[in-house]
Design a protein around this motif. Structure first.
Motif, PDB file in Angstrom:
ATOM      1  N   GLU A 150      92.248   2.750  87.629  1.00 59.60           N
ATOM      2  CA  GLU A 150      91.230   3.620  87.045  1.00 59.60           C
ATOM      3  C   GLU A 150      91.403   3.733  85.533  1.00 59.60           C
ATOM      4  O   GLU A 150      90.431   3.681  84.771  1.00 59.60           O
ATOM      5  N   ALA A 151      92.631   3.853  85.077  1.00 62.53           N
ATOM      6  CA  ALA A 151      92.901   3.909  83.639  1.00 62.53           C
ATOM      7  C   ALA A 151      92.554   2.578  82.980  1.00 62.53           C
ATOM      8  O   ALA A 151      92.044   2.538  81.849  1.00 62.53           O
ATOM      9  N   ILE A 152      92.817   1.484  83.674  1.00 63.88           N
ATOM     10  CA  ILE A 152      92.470   0.156  83.156  1.00 63.88           C
ATOM     11  C   ILE A 152      90.958   0.027  83.019  1.00 63.88           C
ATOM     12  O   ILE A 152      90.453  -0.462  81.998  1.00 63.88           O
ATOM     13  N   ALA A 178      87.772  -2.060  88.183  1.00 60.71           N
ATOM     14  CA  ALA A 178      88.481  -2.369  86.943  1.00 60.71           C
ATOM     15  C   ALA A 178      88.272  -3.825  86.534  1.00 60.71           C
ATOM     16  O   ALA A 178      87.980  -4.118  85.365  1.00 60.71           O
ATOM     17  N   ALA A 179      88.410  -4.743  87.481  1.00 57.42           N
ATOM     18  CA  ALA A 179      88.231  -6.166  87.155  1.00 57.42           C
ATOM     19  C   ALA A 179      86.800  -6.436  86.712  1.00 57.42           C
ATOM     20  O   ALA A 179      86.563  -7.197  85.763  1.00 57.42           O
ATOM     21  N   ALA A 180      85.834  -5.815  87.385  1.00 59.20           N
ATOM     22  CA  ALA A 180      84.436  -6.005  86.993  1.00 59.20           C
ATOM     23  C   ALA A 180      84.192  -5.484  85.581  1.00 59.20           C
ATOM     24  O   ALA A 180      83.480  -6.112  84.787  1.00 59.20           O
ATOM     25  N   ALA A 181      84.799  -4.356  85.246  1.00 58.27           N
ATOM     26  CA  ALA A 181      84.591  -3.749  83.926  1.00 58.27           C
ATOM     27  C   ALA A 181      85.113  -4.631  82.797  1.00 58.27           C
ATOM     28  O   ALA A 181      84.604  -4.585  81.675  1.00 58.27           O
ATOM     29  N   ALA A 210      97.718  -8.620  76.171  1.00 56.37           N
ATOM     30  CA  ALA A 210      98.387  -8.552  74.870  1.00 56.37           C
ATOM     31  C   ALA A 210      97.956  -7.365  74.022  1.00 56.37           C
ATOM     32  O   ALA A 210      98.780  -6.761  73.326  1.00 56.37           O
ATOM     33  N   THR A 211      96.663  -7.039  74.061  1.00 50.97           N
ATOM     34  CA  THR A 211      96.128  -6.018  73.160  1.00 50.97           C
ATOM     35  C   THR A 211      95.877  -4.685  73.848  1.00 50.97           C
ATOM     36  O   THR A 211      96.095  -3.628  73.250  1.00 50.97           O
ATOM     37  N   LEU A 212      95.422  -4.730  75.091  1.00 53.88           N
ATOM     38  CA  LEU A 212      95.133  -3.485  75.810  1.00 53.88           C
ATOM     39  C   LEU A 212      96.304  -3.045  76.698  1.00 53.88           C
ATOM     40  O   LEU A 212      96.223  -2.020  77.351  1.00 53.88           O
ATOM     41  N   ASN A 213      97.363  -3.865  76.722  1.00 57.08           N
ATOM     42  CA  ASN A 213      98.585  -3.538  77.467  1.00 57.08           C
ATOM     43  C   ASN A 213      98.364  -3.374  78.968  1.00 57.08           C
ATOM     44  O   ASN A 213      99.019  -2.558  79.625  1.00 57.08           O
ATOM     45  N   VAL A 214      97.452  -4.154  79.493  1.00 56.96           N
ATOM     46  CA  VAL A 214      97.196  -4.119  80.936  1.00 56.96           C
ATOM     47  C   VAL A 214      98.264  -4.943  81.641  1.00 56.96           C
ATOM     48  O   VAL A 214      98.502  -6.102  81.292  1.00 56.96           O
ATOM     49  N   GLU A 215      98.886  -4.331  82.637  1.00 56.45           N
ATOM     50  CA  GLU A 215      99.880  -5.044  83.449  1.00 56.45           C
ATOM     51  C   GLU A 215      99.548  -4.826  84.927  1.00 56.45           C
ATOM     52  O   GLU A 215     100.167  -4.007  85.611  1.00 56.45           O
ATOM     53  N   HIS A 216      98.538  -5.532  85.369  1.00 61.09           N
ATOM     54  CA  HIS A 216      98.139  -5.484  86.779  1.00 61.09           C
ATOM     55  C   HIS A 216      97.691  -6.899  87.128  1.00 61.09           C
ATOM     56  O   HIS A 216      96.589  -7.320  86.779  1.00 61.09           O
ATOM     57  N   GLU A 260      96.752  -8.608  89.716  1.00 60.45           N
ATOM     58  CA  GLU A 260      95.553  -8.902  90.505  1.00 60.45           C
ATOM     59  C   GLU A 260      94.286  -8.728  89.670  1.00 60.45           C
ATOM     60  O   GLU A 260      93.366  -9.556  89.719  1.00 60.45           O
ATOM     61  N   ILE A 261      94.237  -7.691  88.868  1.00 61.34           N
ATOM     62  CA  ILE A 261      93.082  -7.464  87.998  1.00 61.34           C
ATOM     63  C   ILE A 261      92.996  -8.555  86.934  1.00 61.34           C
ATOM     64  O   ILE A 261      91.928  -9.113  86.671  1.00 61.34           O
TER      65      ILE A 261
END
Length: 198
Positions: free
Chosen positions: A9-11, A53-56, A102-108, A110-111
């Motif tokens: 959700e935060a992603i 999240a992936a769609a967004a 790298a920039t948004l710090n997403v670590e998921h 599967e997404i």
């Protein structure tokens, strides 16, 4: 932004913020894909938050032209094959994934994977990733422009693997008929999805 994001959700919220300065037409497409992915998630009992999240985040760089996609991909250390140099638009998914990490710090993972391969698909896609892939391909505006996608959209309600194989078959046949090269991942994905279809 130093904290790694793992909560879907935060992603999604971070992707929505990043999308806010993109062209309005692209933002509307992304919102339609989100709605479509959530619908498929409900039908197939998938993780709604991962799908949303992936769609967004899937089209963060869809508005960029070929040379910019290549330059940005090199900047974010995205591997570029000869196939992708010939058709740079394919890079907008891997680039969005690399940028998110790298920039948004997403670590998921599967997404990030769902985003990276949403143009070609991937033989090892999760069902959530496949729901996003299909929601993108059967965006109602795309079906309106290409009524042949109606059968693909109907199939997606029953079997995501079969629908994805059907979509890729149409695309690959069209590319063959027009003399375009076939992306190896799209071919491998079509074969894998055919094997998994009910």
């Amino acid at each position: 932004m130093t904290d790694a994001l793992r909560d879907p959700e935060a992603i999604r919220e971070r992707f929505a913020t990043a999308m806010s300065d993109r062209p309005e037409k692209l933002q509307k497409h992304v919102r339609r894909v989100e709605r479509g992915a959530l619908r498929l998630a409900a039908i197939h009992e998938l993780d709604r938050d991962i799908c949303a999240a992936a769609a967004a985040g899937h089209d963060l760089f869809r508005h960029c032209k070929g040379p910019e996609l290549v330059a940005l991909s090199r900047h974010y250390c995205v591997p570029i094959s000869e196939d992708e140099l010939a058709a740079p638009i394919v890079l907008h998914g891997p680039l969005a994934s690399a940028y998110a990490r790298a920039t948004l710090n997403v670590e998921h993972e599967e997404i990030l994977s769902a985003i990276a391969y949403h143009t070609t698909a991937h033989p090892e896609y999760s069902l959530e990733a496949l729901a996003v892939f299909m929601a993108d391909k059967i965006d109602p505006r795309k079906v309106q422009r290409d009524p042949g996608l109606t059968a693909v959209a109907a199939a997606a309600e029953h079997d995501l693997y079969a629908a994805a194989a059907m979509f890729l078959e149409r695309r690959l046949t069209s590319q063959l008929n027009s003399g375009q090269p076939l992306h190896p991942l799209a071919v491998a994905s079509r074969n894998a999805f055919l094997r998994r279809a009910l």
